[in-house]
Design an enzyme around this catalytic site. Structure first.
Site, PDB file in Angstrom:
ATOM      1  N   ASP A  39       6.200  -7.911  -5.191  1.00  0.00           N
ATOM      2  CA  ASP A  39       4.772  -8.191  -5.407  1.00  0.00           C
ATOM      3  C   ASP A  39       4.504  -9.631  -4.966  1.00  0.00           C
ATOM      4  O   ASP A  39       5.418 -10.460  -4.980  1.00  0.00           O
ATOM      5  CB  ASP A  39       4.421  -8.024  -6.903  1.00  0.00           C
ATOM      6  CG  ASP A  39       2.939  -7.768  -7.131  1.00  0.00           C
ATOM      7  OD1 ASP A  39       2.582  -6.613  -7.487  1.00  0.00           O
ATOM      8  OD2 ASP A  39       2.125  -8.699  -6.944  1.00  0.00           O
ATOM      9  N   SER A  94      -8.947   2.496   4.778  1.00  0.00           N
ATOM     10  CA  SER A  94      -7.519   2.137   4.707  1.00  0.00           C
ATOM     11  C   SER A  94      -6.715   3.274   4.090  1.00  0.00           C
ATOM     12  O   SER A  94      -5.604   3.580   4.527  1.00  0.00           O
ATOM     13  CB  SER A  94      -7.313   0.842   3.904  1.00  0.00           C
ATOM     14  OG  SER A  94      -7.547   1.047   2.519  1.00  0.00           O
ATOM     15  N   LYS A  95      -7.272   3.921   3.081  1.00  0.00           N
ATOM     16  CA  LYS A  95      -6.524   4.984   2.399  1.00  0.00           C
ATOM     17  C   LYS A  95      -6.465   6.256   3.252  1.00  0.00           C
ATOM     18  O   LYS A  95      -5.460   6.974   3.238  1.00  0.00           O
ATOM     19  CB  LYS A  95      -7.146   5.268   1.026  1.00  0.00           C
ATOM     20  CG  LYS A  95      -7.004   4.082   0.055  1.00  0.00           C
ATOM     21  CD  LYS A  95      -5.542   3.759  -0.214  1.00  0.00           C
ATOM     22  CE  LYS A  95      -5.370   2.699  -1.275  1.00  0.00           C
ATOM     23  NZ  LYS A  95      -3.957   2.438  -1.579  1.00  0.00           N
ATOM     24  N   ASP A 143       4.919 -10.558   0.305  1.00  0.00           N
ATOM     25  CA  ASP A 143       3.581 -10.209   0.788  1.00  0.00           C
ATOM     26  C   ASP A 143       3.778  -9.061   1.776  1.00  0.00           C
ATOM     27  O   ASP A 143       4.449  -9.237   2.805  1.00  0.00           O
ATOM     28  CB  ASP A 143       2.946 -11.427   1.476  1.00  0.00           C
ATOM     29  CG  ASP A 143       1.525 -11.140   1.948  1.00  0.00           C
ATOM     30  OD1 ASP A 143       1.183  -9.961   2.154  1.00  0.00           O
ATOM     31  OD2 ASP A 143       0.768 -12.105   2.126  1.00  0.00           O
ATOM     32  N   VAL A 144       3.218  -7.902   1.481  1.00  0.00           N
ATOM     33  CA  VAL A 144       3.485  -6.720   2.321  1.00  0.00           C
ATOM     34  C   VAL A 144       2.917  -6.854   3.729  1.00  0.00           C
ATOM     35  O   VAL A 144       3.269  -6.068   4.606  1.00  0.00           O
ATOM     36  CB  VAL A 144       2.967  -5.401   1.675  1.00  0.00           C
ATOM     37  CG1 VAL A 144       3.756  -5.053   0.432  1.00  0.00           C
ATOM     38  CG2 VAL A 144       1.470  -5.458   1.417  1.00  0.00           C
ATOM     39  N   GLY A 154       3.768  -3.783  -4.861  1.00  0.00           N
ATOM     40  CA  GLY A 154       2.669  -3.817  -5.836  1.00  0.00           C
ATOM     41  C   GLY A 154       3.207  -3.603  -7.236  1.00  0.00           C
ATOM     42  O   GLY A 154       2.522  -3.124  -8.133  1.00  0.00           O
ATOM     43  N   ALA A 155       4.493  -3.977  -7.422  1.00  0.00           N
ATOM     44  CA  ALA A 155       5.226  -3.608  -8.639  1.00  0.00           C
ATOM     45  C   ALA A 155       4.709  -4.277  -9.902  1.00  0.00           C
ATOM     46  O   ALA A 155       4.983  -3.798 -11.005  1.00  0.00           O
ATOM     47  CB  ALA A 155       6.710  -3.948  -8.455  1.00  0.00           C
ATOM     48  N   TYR A 208     -11.945   0.169   2.098  1.00  0.00           N
ATOM     49  CA  TYR A 208     -11.005   0.734   1.131  1.00  0.00           C
ATOM     50  C   TYR A 208     -10.710   2.206   1.469  1.00  0.00           C
ATOM     51  O   TYR A 208      -9.561   2.603   1.657  1.00  0.00           O
ATOM     52  CB  TYR A 208     -11.528   0.584  -0.305  1.00  0.00           C
ATOM     53  CG  TYR A 208     -10.512   1.032  -1.323  1.00  0.00           C
ATOM     54  CD1 TYR A 208      -9.402   0.245  -1.621  1.00  0.00           C
ATOM     55  CD2 TYR A 208     -10.616   2.273  -1.957  1.00  0.00           C
ATOM     56  CE1 TYR A 208      -8.433   0.666  -2.522  1.00  0.00           C
ATOM     57  CE2 TYR A 208      -9.664   2.702  -2.868  1.00  0.00           C
ATOM     58  CZ  TYR A 208      -8.583   1.898  -3.147  1.00  0.00           C
ATOM     59  OH  TYR A 208      -7.619   2.322  -4.038  1.00  0.00           O
TER      60      TYR A 208
HETATM   61  N1  LIG Z   1      -6.540   1.862 -10.085  1.00  0.00           N
HETATM   62  C1  LIG Z   1      -7.181   2.888  -9.491  1.00  0.00           C
HETATM   63  O1  LIG Z   1      -8.211   3.391  -9.960  1.00  0.00           O
HETATM   64  C2  LIG Z   1      -6.601   3.452  -8.214  1.00  0.00           C
HETATM   65  C3  LIG Z   1      -7.113   4.654  -7.719  1.00  0.00           C
HETATM   66  C4  LIG Z   1      -6.602   5.167  -6.531  1.00  0.00           C
HETATM   67  C5  LIG Z   1      -5.609   4.491  -5.854  1.00  0.00           C
HETATM   68  N2  LIG Z   1      -5.138   3.319  -6.364  1.00  0.00           N
HETATM   69  C6  LIG Z   1      -4.107   2.632  -5.599  1.00  0.00           C
HETATM   70  O2  LIG Z   1      -2.970   2.484  -6.430  1.00  0.00           O
HETATM   71  C7  LIG Z   1      -2.233   1.326  -6.036  1.00  0.00           C
HETATM   72  C8  LIG Z   1      -1.940   0.457  -7.260  1.00  0.00           C
HETATM   73  O3  LIG Z   1      -3.175   0.046  -7.809  1.00  0.00           O
HETATM   74  P1  LIG Z   1      -3.300  -0.573  -9.282  1.00  0.00           P
HETATM   75  O4  LIG Z   1      -4.357   0.171  -9.987  1.00  0.00           O
HETATM   76  O5  LIG Z   1      -1.964  -0.714  -9.886  1.00  0.00           O
HETATM   77  O6  LIG Z   1      -3.896  -1.998  -8.915  1.00  0.00           O
HETATM   78  P2  LIG Z   1      -3.454  -3.433  -9.424  1.00  0.00           P
HETATM   79  O7  LIG Z   1      -4.503  -4.366  -8.888  1.00  0.00           O
HETATM   80  O8  LIG Z   1      -3.205  -3.411 -10.889  1.00  0.00           O
HETATM   81  O9  LIG Z   1      -2.067  -3.671  -8.682  1.00  0.00           O
HETATM   82  C9  LIG Z   1      -1.948  -3.957  -7.317  1.00  0.00           C
HETATM   83  C10 LIG Z   1      -0.745  -4.880  -7.138  1.00  0.00           C
HETATM   84  O10 LIG Z   1      -0.577  -5.135  -5.734  1.00  0.00           O
HETATM   85  C11 LIG Z   1      -0.223  -6.500  -5.590  1.00  0.00           C
HETATM   86  N3  LIG Z   1      -0.580  -6.963  -4.249  1.00  0.00           N
HETATM   87  C12 LIG Z   1      -1.810  -7.221  -3.746  1.00  0.00           C
HETATM   88  N4  LIG Z   1      -1.721  -7.671  -2.490  1.00  0.00           N
HETATM   89  C13 LIG Z   1      -0.396  -7.685  -2.179  1.00  0.00           C
HETATM   90  C14 LIG Z   1       0.334  -8.062  -1.022  1.00  0.00           C
HETATM   91  N5  LIG Z   1      -0.279  -8.521   0.076  1.00  0.00           N
HETATM   92  N6  LIG Z   1       1.682  -7.939  -1.056  1.00  0.00           N
HETATM   93  C15 LIG Z   1       2.324  -7.497  -2.176  1.00  0.00           C
HETATM   94  N7  LIG Z   1       1.690  -7.156  -3.307  1.00  0.00           N
HETATM   95  C16 LIG Z   1       0.338  -7.237  -3.293  1.00  0.00           C
HETATM   96  C17 LIG Z   1      -1.024  -7.222  -6.655  1.00  0.00           C
HETATM   97  O11 LIG Z   1      -0.447  -8.509  -6.948  1.00  0.00           O
HETATM   98  C18 LIG Z   1      -0.920  -6.243  -7.826  1.00  0.00           C
HETATM   99  O12 LIG Z   1       0.182  -6.537  -8.650  1.00  0.00           O
HETATM  100  C19 LIG Z   1      -3.083   0.640  -4.961  1.00  0.00           C
HETATM  101  O13 LIG Z   1      -2.606   1.008  -3.679  1.00  0.00           O
HETATM  102  C20 LIG Z   1      -4.444   1.219  -5.188  1.00  0.00           C
HETATM  103  O14 LIG Z   1      -5.249   1.173  -4.029  1.00  0.00           O
HETATM  104  C21 LIG Z   1      -5.591   2.790  -7.516  1.00  0.00           C
END
Ligand SMILES: NC(=O)c1ccc[n+]([C@@H]2O[C@H](COP(=O)([O-])OP(=O)(O)OC[C@H]3O[C@@H](n4cnc5c(N)ncnc54)[C@H](O)[C@@H]3O)[C@@H](O)[C@H]2O)c1
Length: 238
Positions: free
Chosen positions: A36, A147-148, A52-53, A12-13, A144
């Site tokens: 990513d 999953s978490k 793709d993870v 998710g970088a 969501y």
């Molecule tokens: N943003 C928030 O409010 C928040 C709160 C709690 C937890 N999180 C968690 O933090 C993490 C990062 O979130 P973020 O805010 O940076 O979101 P984001 O949407 O900015 O980034 C997520 C990234 O994951 C990549 N991704 C999606 N599906 C993928 C796959 N199958 N394989 C590889 N990469 C994939 C996307 O391309 C994206 O770059 C996530 O796990 C999210 O659930 C976020």
């Protein structure tokens, strides 16, 4: 002989949190395998990896490559997706997609990382959970939070097994953060969530990245299996 660079894999970088994590590990001199589905361009020691993870074999290949090219020290599972919308209209397609990326994707990362980190002599795994995995959430697909919560349980299992081999596994559970993911909520919903925290604001990506960085640090030698709440005090589990 040149010294082997320390390596970290971040999934998710290219996302908001992923970019903050990459910046923080690059600043510490790590070679960063920045994985990513839509990778960012190469930059210095940042190695973009299209991944793709949910693809188990590709995740295992990345672990083997990272361990070949660096002293792989840490693996961070940050890839995640989120679907905002009324719980009453949650559908099975959303359920399957969210579970596949957030939960199975994190399992793929832990399963690939553990043996290579054990073989390397130890390391750190950090998973990105969520306050939704602790409290559930209104206005978000029920998959969501499920999953978490699964990510939190996975973290504990890998901590139990990995700890015996010098591989510590922890998770952070952020509250709602500024950035693309929270823009799925209305302004009003975001304001309500910001006000639910004593700090009266959403979190910033750098604030999560700092905690993740600490969890990966060799200085963190005894925290294992923790689900660290980084939520401004919105939820304070004891
Ligand atoms: N943003 C928030 O409010 C928040 C709160 C709690 C937890 N999180 C968690 O933090 C993490 C990062 O979130 P973020 O805010 O940076 O979101 P984001 O949407 O900015 O980034 C997520 C990234 O994951 C990549 N991704 C999606 N599906 C993928 C796959 N199958 N394989 C590889 N990469 C994939 C996307 O391309 C994206 O770059 C996530 O796990 C999210 O659930 C976020």
């Amino acid at each position: 002989m040149s010294e082997t660079a320390m390596g970290v894999v971040i999934t998710g970088a290219a996302g908001d949190l992923g970019r903050a994590l990459c910046a923080s590990f690059l600043a510490s001199g790590f070679t960063v395998f920045a994985a990513d589905v839509n990778p960012s361009p190469a930059e210095g020691r940042l190695v973009p990896v299209k991944l793709d993870v949910t693809d188990t074999a590709a995740v295992a290949d990345l672990a083997a490559r990272a361990a070949r090219e660096t002293r792989l020290w840490a693996w961070i599972n940050a890839a995640g997706i989120f679907i905002a919308g009324p719980v009453v209209s949650a559908d099975i397609e959303g359920w399957q997609r969210i579970i596949a990326v957030n939960l199975t994707g994190t399992f793929n990362g832990c399963a690939a990382a553990l043996p290579v980190l054990i073989a390397a002599g130890g390391g750190r795994i950090v998973n990105i959970g969520s306050i939704s995995g602790q409290l559930g959430g209104i206005g978000v697909h029920p998959a969501y939070g499920a999953s978490k919560a699964g990510v939190h349980a996975l973290t504990k299992t890998y901590a139990l097994e990995g700890g015996r081999h010098g591989v510590l596994c922890n998770a952070v559970a952020p509250g709602l953060l500024e950035g693309a993911m929270s823009s799925g909520f209305s302004e009003n919903q975001r304001a309500k969530m910001a006000n639910a925290a004593p700090l009266r604001r959403l979190g910033r990506m750098e604030e999560i990245a700092r905690v993740v960085h600490f969890l990966t640090d060799p200085e963190n030698s005894y925290m294992n299996g923790a689900i660290v709440p980084v939520n401004g005090g919105a939820y304070m589990p004891s």
